[in-house]
Design a protein around this motif. Structure first.
Motif: not given
Lengths: 515, 515
Positions: B243-255
């Motif tokens: 019921g909520r809008s999903p969101v992708q997380r910014f990845p952890r590793y710099p590359e």
């Protein structure tokens, strides 16, 4: 090529640093990897940074040279600060290595960005942030020298990750041995005059002066002149027991201290500062030296106090055999109810020669100092900075420094929880430590202070913050949960047999004494 | 007469502060005693200051208002700094009360003398030392207001003991509700132009924007304009689930981060800062935004990001029903081997509605975020500052804030040891928390980083600092030792039944999952 981390480790070893107590993170991985190439440096892992810091304190108190630490950025160092505070007050030498983001990464607002120097400053006598791998060996050499003092201090070397992984110069060479500054003749004359005056004189001592030689010289002086010798309430390392010169400790509470000094006309400071109350109380003075008393500083911390005391003996004609020497006197094991006093008596009954006692028994000390006065010679380490959690950690480090000596941690339960993770490192390193936990299930010291402050009855709200018996801490479970042989003690007879066995055996174990 | 401590407590309560997480000492006894006279302030004891600090963080993340802390002098605060660092990064409001020696006692070199302000500065957005009991209420009122922000921050009030015991003025009155600053029209126009450009645009979000309303508005915008919405890698409180809008997380590793942003021409910051690498790596850039990308700050932290996103929806004609909404989708409980992935799947299978997940699973997260994406709506709290030890503490505080919601601590074993004393407070307060310990008996994250850094094989020295399996930590013993119902899980079937039962039951328990 040799990278910075390897040059750092080799420089530390050239400086006599042989142990690194560590809780590393990503920015310290090159340091960690270098341990595989530089044999001889012993890494000791703590599962929490308070363990690392307190162990480095205990190690150097016994080894008389610094260990290195390894922390991860500002927050990792933060977790070690309270135990570094105790080390600072003990004037313990520590080479405090704190990993930091790479020099070019520090400017960014990353989750772990922190002002590492700001974290380090409250406890550091020397502080430097390494600028490049090329200068790291020189920085490390300076850090070791600074740590030694004398007096010992915390030398914090902040280590950006690229200073570890970039190409370095040659490791730093060995250092000249640290030398204590001799006390000036004028000071010796001044103190000799005071001692000759016949006026009431107190020598208040700490540092090297409360080890065997200093206490012996001070006792000769006292007997020759009528002066009184006292040790600070909390000392880094007090040597005591049969054959040594005993010393009374300055009392903890200000009204007792003021009463003791009431008639004193000369207070002679030997590696310490004028006595003040530990805490303030409404309407009570903090400053305990009478107005009519003159304060003489015989030796500032780190000056050669023992030589000064011995010179004074010569100046005053104190005979070499004029010291009071503690006679051997070991009590029988206790019988009857299992009280702190009974535990103290039985500890004295079985305390082995050359034992190292790490004392954080707090309100459970009972008659412990008196009962152990005539035990075989031993060292006594106390909570110099008042930050709870030093009992287990300092004992841990002492055991690393002195593998051939029995270490005894006399530990109050409330204080023991602050760095409870110490138990795991004791088990991992198979250290010869016996932990005696006094389980009274209360912050009893706070109840005492609540009463001293005249705050009346303890109500429900206050009780929530002073009683720790609900739920009960099961120290046997905690010890076993960290791999430590652990036993519950519910009678004096049981304590006697288990403690006697522990003194005979080698290796770590925990005895939870239910009071 | 009312003393300072009572005026302080009444002012805090007038400011909506209802809970005080505490680990007091002698200098805080008047504060403790005042708890008996001021009903309504809930004292919660931590046996270690890291517990206190992290719990205050977790509490405010869920309550949207500050708790108070109570620490004992500089070293006591030092023990809480790493968890306060996490709270600072989460922009959590905390009224951070730090006891200090009486004003006239501070000048002396006592064992616990410390520069309390220096300890507090690295984590404090607001810092004041109370000068007298007369101004304490005003100071406390200012501290509560400062803590609220927005954005939330740590307001440290240093409290000399005599300011608690001397006679005080009237308590401070209630405060106006904190208001978020509205985003300027010019900024809205600038971002609208970027979103209209058709050029690749990324919205990177944190703070209030990653709760349900902000994510919904951002999703409408993204669908209307083709922009991409990302959340920061670590967020204070992410609302997610069916019921909520999903969101992708910014990845952890710099590359990974640099690759994700590779073609971006407009980076729109919503209550966050430009993304950079968590750690530095040799030869890798820390700054991840391409040179050709323009950075727009839609809302600085604490500005009204949700209103700004909704206004942009109107400006760009994004339809009200144009958001992507997560469909309900709950996996079946896992079968087969007991792996982190199996645990993640079974957690998802049983996760109750409105659960609060405190995530410090570190390398054991496996497919957890994906598996739980379609679970009933829940809140996700993560390690915002990277200082290990926040999983148990933040979960503890969240449970105090939300007694009607199930709290789930997903806890890596190595990280769990830093504030292991949290388990005792969970039991004492009978909080509705299930702790799942992923027992892999290794600092696996360090092994990953060692490999990423190209450091080759792990030798004996390095292994000493990265493997924690010798001796084995027995989490069931540790949990029971602190009064917590605890079970060992050695099969997926056992996990399924125990975890399902825990989700149905109320009260604290611990499941040690042996991986």
């Amino acid at each position: 090529m040799m990278n910075g981390a390897e040059a750092l480790l080799r420089t530390l070893m050239n400086g006599g640093v042989e142990v690194c107590f560590a809780n590393p993170g990503t920015s310290e991985m090159h340091f960690v990897a270098a341990l595989d190439r530089v044999r001889g440096m012993r890494p000791v892992l703590g599962l929490f940074e308070g363990v690392v810091a307190g162990a480095a304190d205990g190690y150097a108190r016994m080894a008389d040279k610094p260990a290195a630490t390894l922390f991860h950025l500002g927050p990792g160092l933060g977790n070690g600060l309270s135990q570094l505070h105790n080390a600072m007050r003990a004037r313990t030498p520590i080479v405090n290595v704190v990993g930091e983001h790479a020099t070019w990464h520090r400017r960014y607002e990353t989750p772990l960005a922190s002002d590492v120097a700001a974290y380090a400053r409250p406890v550091s006598g020397w502080l430097r942030t390494c600028a490049s791998a090329r200068v790291l060996a020189a920085d490390a050499r300076a850090a070791v020298q600074a740590a030694h003092g004398p007096p010992g201090q915390i030398a914090s070397l902040i280590l950006p990750a690229d200073c570890s992984w970039d190409e370095a110069g040659e490791p730093g060479a060995a250092l000249p041995p640290p030398r204590r500054r001799a006390v000036d003749d004028a000071v010796l004359q001044e103190v000799a005059t005071a001692l000759r005056s016949g006026e009431p004189t107190v020598l208040l001592m700490n540092g090297a002066a409360v080890r065997a030689d200093g206490l012996h010289a001070a006792s000769r002086l006292a007997n020759a002149t009528g002066a009184t010798v006292l040790a600070d309430t909390f000392t880094s390392r007090l040597q005591r027991g049969a054959g040594r010169s005993p010393v009374q400790r300055f009392p903890r509470y200000p009204e007792q201290g003021a009463a003791l000094l009431g008639q004193t006309r000369h207070l002679v400071l030997v590696e310490t500062v004028p006595p003040v109350g530990f805490f303030a109380y409404p309407g009570q003075p903090s400053w305990l030296t009478p107005e009519s008393c003159r304060i003489h500083t015989l030796a500032a911390p780190g000056e050669d106090s023992v030589a000064a005391l011995e010179t004074l003996c010569e100046m005053l004609g104190a005979p070499e055999d004029g010291a009071t020497v503690q006679e051997a006197s070991v009590p029988a094991p206790a019988t009857g109810a299992l009280t702190p006093e009974a535990v103290g008596q039985s500890v004295a009954a079985y305390l082995p020669e050359h034992a190292i006692v790490s004392d954080e028994a707090v309100t459970s000390r009972g008659g412990l100092p008196e009962a152990t006065a005539g035990c075989p010679p031993h060292d006594w380490l106390s909570l110099t900075g008042g930050a709870l959690g030093g009992g287990l950690t300092v004992g841990l480090g002492a055991a690393v420094a002195c593998p051939d000596r029995k270490v005894l941690c006399l530990q109050a339960d409330g204080a023991g929880m602050y760095n409870v993770q110490s138990l795991w490192t004791m088990a991992r390193e198979r250290l010869d430590i016996t932990v005696v936990v006094y389980a009274n299930r209360s912050y009893r010291i706070l109840h005492h202070e609540f009463e001293r402050l005249g705050l009346g009855d303890v109500g429900e709200g206050a009780r929530q913050l002073m009683d720790i018996g609900e739920p009960t801490l099961d120290w046997v479970a905690l010890g076993r949960g960290m791999g430590l042989e652990s036993h519950r003690i519910e009678s004096t007879e049981s304590f006697n047999s288990q403690f006697a066995a522990a003194m005979q055996a080698r290796g770590p174990q925990l005895l939870e004494v239910v009071l």
